[in-house]
Scaffold this motif. Structure first.
Motif, PDB file in Angstrom:
ATOM      1  N   LEU A 181       0.852  -1.185   0.000  1.00  0.00           N
ATOM      2  CA  LEU A 181       0.000   0.000   0.000  1.00  0.00           C
ATOM      3  C   LEU A 181       0.889   1.237   0.000  1.00  0.00           C
ATOM      4  N   VAL A 200      -1.711  -1.006  -3.951  1.00  0.00           N
ATOM      5  CA  VAL A 200      -2.886  -0.222  -3.575  1.00  0.00           C
ATOM      6  C   VAL A 200      -2.390   1.209  -3.382  1.00  0.00           C
ATOM      7  N   ILE A 213      -2.853   5.299  -2.795  1.00  0.00           N
ATOM      8  CA  ILE A 213      -3.689   6.335  -2.191  1.00  0.00           C
ATOM      9  C   ILE A 213      -3.060   7.685  -2.536  1.00  0.00           C
ATOM     10  N   GLN A 242      -4.643  -0.783  -8.006  1.00  0.00           N
ATOM     11  CA  GLN A 242      -5.967  -0.290  -7.635  1.00  0.00           C
ATOM     12  C   GLN A 242      -5.795   0.926  -6.750  1.00  0.00           C
ATOM     13  N   TYR A 243      -6.819   1.754  -6.723  1.00  0.00           N
ATOM     14  CA  TYR A 243      -6.765   3.023  -6.014  1.00  0.00           C
ATOM     15  C   TYR A 243      -7.801   3.018  -4.888  1.00  0.00           C
ATOM     16  N   VAL A 244      -7.504   3.732  -3.813  1.00  0.00           N
ATOM     17  CA  VAL A 244      -8.485   3.943  -2.741  1.00  0.00           C
ATOM     18  C   VAL A 244      -8.325   5.380  -2.231  1.00  0.00           C
ATOM     19  N   TYR A 246     -10.198   2.081   2.811  1.00  0.00           N
ATOM     20  CA  TYR A 246      -9.908   0.802   2.153  1.00  0.00           C
ATOM     21  C   TYR A 246     -10.324  -0.348   3.071  1.00  0.00           C
ATOM     22  N   LYS A 247      -9.931  -0.238   4.341  1.00  0.00           N
ATOM     23  CA  LYS A 247     -10.307  -1.270   5.308  1.00  0.00           C
ATOM     24  C   LYS A 247     -11.829  -1.352   5.433  1.00  0.00           C
ATOM     25  N   THR A 265     -11.171   1.910  -8.448  1.00  0.00           N
ATOM     26  CA  THR A 265     -11.077   2.438  -7.089  1.00  0.00           C
ATOM     27  C   THR A 265     -11.946   1.602  -6.162  1.00  0.00           C
ATOM     28  N   GLY A 266     -11.389   1.164  -5.043  1.00  0.00           N
ATOM     29  CA  GLY A 266     -12.165   0.398  -4.075  1.00  0.00           C
ATOM     30  C   GLY A 266     -11.522  -0.929  -3.760  1.00  0.00           C
ATOM     31  N   ALA A 267     -12.346  -1.891  -3.358  1.00  0.00           N
ATOM     32  CA  ALA A 267     -11.848  -3.205  -2.941  1.00  0.00           C
ATOM     33  C   ALA A 267     -12.220  -4.251  -3.962  1.00  0.00           C
TER      34      ALA A 267
END
Length: 606
Positions: A277, A367, A369, A396-398, A404-405, A602-604
């Motif tokens: 991350l 991941v 951010i 992937q983006y958050v 994210y959690k 974006t997301g999980a």
């Protein structure tokens, strides 16, 4: 002003002139004007506090003792009346003073308390002047706290700095989700009964009540007749009522991010051994990164500065517009256009990646951010001189680590049995009809299709909350200054960002096939936001959106490959992996990044 006996207004003008003098470094003139204003503010505690704060700013660096005396006076007044915006300002200023004195631990404590009081402020609750006092400062408090933690140079502070950076990142989405859950005004009416929800009516009344209470301070009080203790208790009781009601309204939607406080150990448990991350942050115009794996947290400083990124992004967007806007490009020019774009992406890679730990290259999934204008960087398309980043790993983006959690923990309430595809056909977007048919064919016979006259806002609300997959093809618009002017064009009207934020979605995936659906840079130095974040706030587990305008052919090919890899009977890849594979396929046919790199997930993942 004096001729009209507008003494308070004259004093307010003097304060504005004092602030201007400070911006030009004329501290003597700023002090004179602040003292002049202070003398006119009798029985007006908010105005008095503002004047003393301006005076303290003017004194801060060349007379810290007098500055601290003014800060002490403001803090006593602000704590006595319990005024959150003023407490934020005075504690922020005290933190700056402590930092200039080298008393860094005390500075961090002051900044932390300022942030706690800022969290009490409801974006639409305080009177206008109080909102103005806090608006631009909120972000600066975070930056100053983060800069102080970095300045301390203590490895034990790295985790604390990461938590602060995370809170900076999730602040915009928290405000977006909370505002939507409570401030729909006319949009929150029941479409069938045309009646406002009772909780919403009560919320509006409480909001007005608080505004009146704060206006009392702004208009002036006579402390010989004004019972401060009673007023403070009444204020706190009203805030508690409002917060309780706000949480009840939020529970109807998905604004439950308040409970998503970052626990680094919990976050690391959710990171597999091959996942890294990367949390980027911008402090004093400089870029830093936190590198988080399942067993470590590391901070990397001095990656570059914001102005470098601004220049490179401007050049990159020129290359993208050049490629997308060129309907006919000679074979001789095309390789050169690709090479020019690769060079810009390589420079971005050098700033944002080359100084990171080498073991990142061993990760199969990143991941990312971003923060601020870094939200506009296509990290998956960065080039290391040999390969694009997407050729090495899944990206992937958050919006933030705690979100994210939260999104990972969010449970789906439907199986993949209720897809919804919406196409609002417009003359400027003739390929929508074909796209709707193509996507529906991939998703199967259980797909609900809304097109043309059926694609109304009310039908969207009716079916979207039950959909497992939501694909919207149409025209989107994003305004950095007005969320009311942001949304997606439906058949009957615009679906606004506030409405999107307040949805109670259960979708595993939302696909936004529209221009301006990805991140957009916000004004006043705030973090980026966009339609994609609205759907995350509205409950979606993941969102597929575009960073720039793409051709019909490239979006059609991207979706065809994506759905065939994410939802076919023989292959159900996670969304991030499916998008990676789809973009690699499109890259073979349309090698310019403008065509294959526009979409981001974006997301999980599932």
């Amino acid at each position: 002003c004096e001729e009209l006996s507008l003494f308070t207004e004259r004093a307010s003008v003097d304060l504005d002139r004092a602030r201007l003098a400070i911006s030009f470094g004329n501290m003597d003139e700023a002090q004179r004007l602040a003292y002049q204003a202070l003398a006119r503010f009798q029985n007006k505690p908010v105005h008095e506090a503002e004047a003393r704060l301006v005076l303290a700013h003017a004194l801060l660096h060349h007379d810290p003792l007098r500055a601290e005396s003014e800060i002490d006076a403001v803090e006593v007044l602000a704590r006595r009346l319990d005024i959150p915006p003023v407490l934020v300002s005075v504690l922020h200023l005290r933190g700056q003073l402590r930092r200039s004195q080298g008393r860094l631990s005390l500075a961090v404590a002051a900044f932390s308390e300022a942030i706690d009081h800022a969290d009490r402020i409801r974006g639409t609750v305080q009177a206008d002047r109080c909102r103005a006092a806090i608006g631009q400062q909120h972000r600066q408090v975070f930056e100053d706290q983060l800069a102080t933690l970095i300045e301390m140079g203590d490895e034990n502070r790295t985790a604390q700095a990461f938590v602060v950076a995370d809170k900076m990142g999730r602040r915009v989405l928290l405000d977006q989700a909370r505002r939507a859950a409570t401030l729909q005004d006319a949009e929150v009416t029941n479409e069938e009964t045309n009646a406002t929800h009772p909780d919403q009516r009560e919320y509006t009344l409480l909001k007005e009540k608080l505004s009146v209470m704060y206006s009392q301070l702004a208009d002036g009080i006579d402390e010989t007749t004004f019972n401060v203790d009673r007023w403070r208790k009444k204020l706190r009781a009203t805030e508690v009522q409002l917060e309780t009601l706000e949480l009840r309204l939020a529970a109807c939607g998905n604004a439950s991010y308040e409970s998503s406080r970052l626990d680094i150990a919990e976050l690391q448990l959710r990171l597999t051994s091959d996942t890294t991350l990367l949390q980027y942050a911008i402090v004093d115009e400089k870029i830093i990164a936190f590198v988080v794996t399942s067993d470590s947290v590391e901070m990397v400083r001095h990656l570059g500065n914001v102005h470098e990124i601004e220049d490179l992004l401007e050049t990159f967007r020129f290359q993208v517009d050049r490629a997308v806007g060129s309907s006919v490009v000679s074979r001789r020019r095309f390789p050169r256009m690709i090479e020019d774009t690769k060079n810009v992406l390589a420079e971005l890679y050098d700033v944002l990646f080359s100084r990171l730990p080498k073991n990142i290259s061993e990760s199969n999934r990143l991941v990312i951010i971003p923060q601020g204008l870094l939200n506009l960087v296509p990290f998956h398309a960065l080039h290391d001189g040999e390969q694009y980043l997407i050729e090495k790993c899944v990206i992937q983006y958050v919006p933030s680590a705690s979100l994210y959690k939260h999104v990972v923990e969010r449970q789906s309430r439907n199986t993949i049995d209720s897809p919804l595809v919406i196409g609002c056909v417009a003359t400027e977007l003739p390929a929508i009809e074909e796209e709707v048919d193509q996507v529906a064919a991939f998703l199967g016979t259980s797909t609900t299709i809304l097109r043309d006259k059926e694609s109304t806002v009310s039908n969207f609300r009716k079916y979207a909350t039950k959909a497992s997959i939501l694909h919207l093809a149409g025209h989107g618009c994003f305004s950095t200054s007005n969320t009311g002017a942001t949304g997606i064009r439906m058949y009957d009207r615009w679906l606004t960002l506030n409405e999107i934020n307040s949805l109670n979605l259960s979708a595993e995936l939302v696909v936004l096939s529209s221009c301006e659906s990805g991140p957009a840079r916000a004004i006043d130095g705030d973090d980026a936001t966009g339609l994609f974040q609205g759907f995350i706030a509205g409950g979606a587990k993941g969102v597929l959106a575009s960073l720039w305008r793409v051709s019909d052919e490239s979006s059609k090919n991207t979706f065809a490959y994506f759905y065939s890899k994410a939802y076919s009977k023989d292959c159900t890849l996670p969304f991030g992996k499916a998008l990676q594979q789809a973009q690699l396929e499109v890259m073979k046919e349309m090698p310019h990044p403008a065509h294959w790199a526009a979409f981001m997930f974006t997301g999980a993942d599932q």
